[in-house]
Design an enzyme around this catalytic site. Structure first.
Site, mmCIF file in Angstrom:
data_model
loop_
_atom_site.group_PDB
_atom_site.id
_atom_site.type_symbol
_atom_site.label_atom_id
_atom_site.label_comp_id
_atom_site.label_asym_id
_atom_site.label_seq_id
_atom_site.Cartn_x
_atom_site.Cartn_y
_atom_site.Cartn_z
ATOM 1 N N ASP A 1 0.822 -1.222 0.000
ATOM 2 C CA ASP A 1 0.000 0.000 0.000
ATOM 3 C C ASP A 1 0.857 1.275 0.000
ATOM 4 O O ASP A 1 1.617 1.507 0.928
ATOM 5 C CB ASP A 1 -0.878 -0.058 1.266
ATOM 6 C CG ASP A 1 -1.746 1.171 1.473
ATOM 7 O OD1 ASP A 1 -1.860 1.992 0.548
ATOM 8 O OD2 ASP A 1 -2.313 1.297 2.581
ATOM 9 N N HIS B 1 -3.517 4.685 6.678
ATOM 10 C CA HIS B 1 -2.451 4.105 5.846
ATOM 11 C C HIS B 1 -1.065 4.327 6.458
ATOM 12 O O HIS B 1 -0.802 5.345 7.084
ATOM 13 C CB HIS B 1 -2.496 4.718 4.452
ATOM 14 C CG HIS B 1 -3.795 4.475 3.748
ATOM 15 N ND1 HIS B 1 -4.037 3.347 3.000
ATOM 16 C CD2 HIS B 1 -4.929 5.204 3.704
ATOM 17 C CE1 HIS B 1 -5.266 3.393 2.518
ATOM 18 N NE2 HIS B 1 -5.831 4.521 2.920
HETATM 19 ZN ZN LIG Z 1 -7.896 1.754 -0.296
HETATM 20 ZN ZN LIG Z 2 -9.067 1.117 2.748
#
Ligand SMILES: [Zn+2]
Ligand SMILES: [Zn+2]
Length: 555
Positions: free
Chosen positions: A195, A368
């Site tokens: 990510d 994130h």
């Molecule tokens: Zn996402």
């Molecule tokens: Zn997400």
């Protein structure tokens, strides 16, 4: 020849490597094809009349008999939003954790799709499918029940992180399964897909629990009502609001379709905990004192028809802003939404609310991983090859730089474009060509089918022409000084009687009038309203769908 082709593993991102959103990746070995996620993206401001955007997955449709399974990492729209469109055509079993399944089920119900086996999987469970074996690995993120995937392939293991951050104190106490990720590192991992959403940011992302402290500060001082907008999927955030509300003796009212249904699903599955008599109905708002209530609503991005927008525009039937109200926009300002969010903040402040948002208050943390966490992930998994996913090019580039600094050789790092093929064989790994890819624009619930926006515009112009609504507004007083005038090209007005044109003009005038004092400053809202009123009228009365362009001239 046949054998030669068989010994290839193809990895193709169909979306999510050129943008934030549209996450979807295909893994294919011979006749076994699996899909990880199928997400959407909300339209940018210039995409007139588009409700949302999904990846072009024609490659999957051409190979639909090969699709063995669909694996979904978590319940966010940018990972699940394209599923109804995919599953209309591709009938393969879908695997995900219980909350993710529940959210997908709701979505499929809306689209009347009931013939897809939805299979609940727990973290650390493995699914054998074709030549793949897929293990679910618990991650922490801004939605509960998120997972990454460990995918065993004939060429070695691949780790796909899904969306994640390393939250050491998650709200639900479910820690990230660092052991499992490290185990993949121990055993040897061929490729890591990770990510990149926050790869620009240094340090560590704060724990979701940090938000609680900011909420407590605000709640402790608040004398009036508190109204909080957040994403309907952010169950952790909703839980924290509820916890702090209970602490300060406030009732909770939820408002907005997404939030109420998600909260109900999460409550039923035990992911959300609400003490008795805490969650009360919107109708009871009048019965509770201003300092005894917190409202959780949708619309943190300033979406035109959302609850928060309607509150800001003084159009919500039950919630009217007054002096002393505190409004909290507890979400990231998604790039591209700055203007609509700014507009809402202005309206709320003008009506007397004290507005807290990301820039002025710590009322949001990201879901994130930042740089340090991303490095940790790489050091745990220790992949031979690395492919950054989830983000615009610059995020991927930052993430690639991190990988290089962490010791992965430059030539083992692959930044792909949507549709590009990463090919793995006995002789190594390389980019090899591109399949059809792109963005598909959806107007309504798949109404009109799935087609490219340019084609759609052309078709619309060719079939139904264009209608322009022209309104002149005096800059200072905001009074209508000319129009609404109706101009059309290629539309049937020419053949129609003056009567219809008058009727349309009347409808536009009425719509303008209904906006009332909100005509102050907000041309984009006026445009949206005029367009949707006229669209509905022309569809209902004549079954035509011309392109409608409202133009507001300030003079
Ligand atoms: Zn996402
Ligand atoms: Zn997400």
């Amino acid at each position: 020849m046949q054998d030669e082709q068989k010994d290839l593993l193809l990895i193709v991102p169909l979306g999510g490597v050129e943008e934030v959103g549209l996450n979807m990746t295909v893994f294919q070995y011979a006749d076994d094809l699996i899909i990880v996620d199928a997400g959407l993206m909300f339209p940018e401001e210039d995409m007139l009349g588009v409700d949302y955007v999904i990846p072009d997955f024609s490659y999957v449709l051409e190979n639909k008999e090969k699709v063995k399974g669909i694996f979904v990492t978590h319940g966010h729209e940018d990972h699940t939003g394209a599923l109804p469109f995919l599953l209309k055509e591709v009938k393969a079993p879908l695997f995900a954790t219980p909350l993710t399944i529940a959210l997908i089920k709701e979505k499929l119900k809306e689209h009347r799709i009931s013939d897809i086996p939805l299979i609940k999987v727990k973290p650390r469970e493995s699914i054998k499918i074709g030549c793949f074996e897929i293990e679910f690995l618990r991650v922490t993120h801004s939605i509960v029940d998120g997972v990454g995937l460990g995918i065993k392939t004939p060429f070695g293991s691949i780790v796909h992180t899904g969306d994640f951050k390393l939250d050491p104190t998650p709200v639900d106490g479910e820690l990230m399964d660092l052991h499992k990720f490290a185990e993949y590192g121990e055993k040897g991992t061929l490729l890591l897909l990770s990510d990149s959403t926050n790869a620009e940011k240094g340090g560590f992302t704060f724990s979701e629990k940090e938000v609680r402290r900011s909420f407590e500060d605000i709640f402790a001082k608040a004398a009036g009502r508190i109204i909080i907008a957040t994403f309907a999927s952010n169950i952790h955030r909703i839980q924290q609001v509820i916890d702090v509300a209970v602490q300060y003796g406030r009732k909770v009212i939820m408002c907005g379709r997404g939030i109420v249904s998600n909260a109900q699903i999460a409550l039923d599955l035990g992911y959300l905990k609400i003490p008795q008599n805490t969650w009360v109905k919107l109708e009871d708002l009048k019965k509770v004192g201003d300092n005894e209530v917190v409202l959780i609503v949708t619309g943190s991005q300033g979406e035109p028809m959302s609850v928060m927008s309607r509150i800001a525009m003084h159009e919500h039937p039950h919630i009217k802003i007054k002096d002393g109200d505190i409004v909290i926009l507890s979400a990231r300002i998604i790039p591209g939404n700055e203007r609509s969010i700014g507009r809402i903040i202005n309206h709320l402040m003008r009506r007397g609310a004290d507005v807290k948002y990301e820039k002025v208050s710590d009322i949001h943390v990201s879901g994130h991983a930042s740089k340090e966490e991303l490095k940790l992930m790489m050091n745990m998994v220790r992949p031979r090859y690395f492919m950054p996913i989830h983000g615009e090019y610059r995020f991927l580039k930052y993430h690639a730089n991190l990988a290089r600094k962490s010791g992965i050789p430059e030539e083992n790092i692959f930044i792909l474009e949507n549709g590009e093929i990463l090919e793995i064989s006995d002789s190594g790994i390389s980019k090899n060509g591109k399949i059809q890819s792109g963005r598909i624009f959806i107007d309504g619930k798949g109404f009109g089918g799935v087609e490219d926006i340019v084609l759609r515009d052309r078709r619309r112009l060719a079939h139904d022409g264009v209608v322009i609504v022209l309104v002149g507004i005096e800059k200072l007083t905001k009074k209508i000084i000319s129009g609404p005038d109706i101009i059309s090209r290629g539309f049937i007005f020419e053949d129609a009687s003056q009567e219809i044109i008058n009727e349309v003009r009347g409808l536009m005038a009425k719509t303008l009038f209904s906006i009332g004092d909100n005509i102050i400053s907000d041309t984009s809202v006026i445009q949206t309203k005029l367009r949707s009123a006229l669209k509905k009228y022309l569809r209902d009365t004549m079954d035509r769908r011309p392109m409608i362009i409202p133009i507001i001239m300030e003079v």
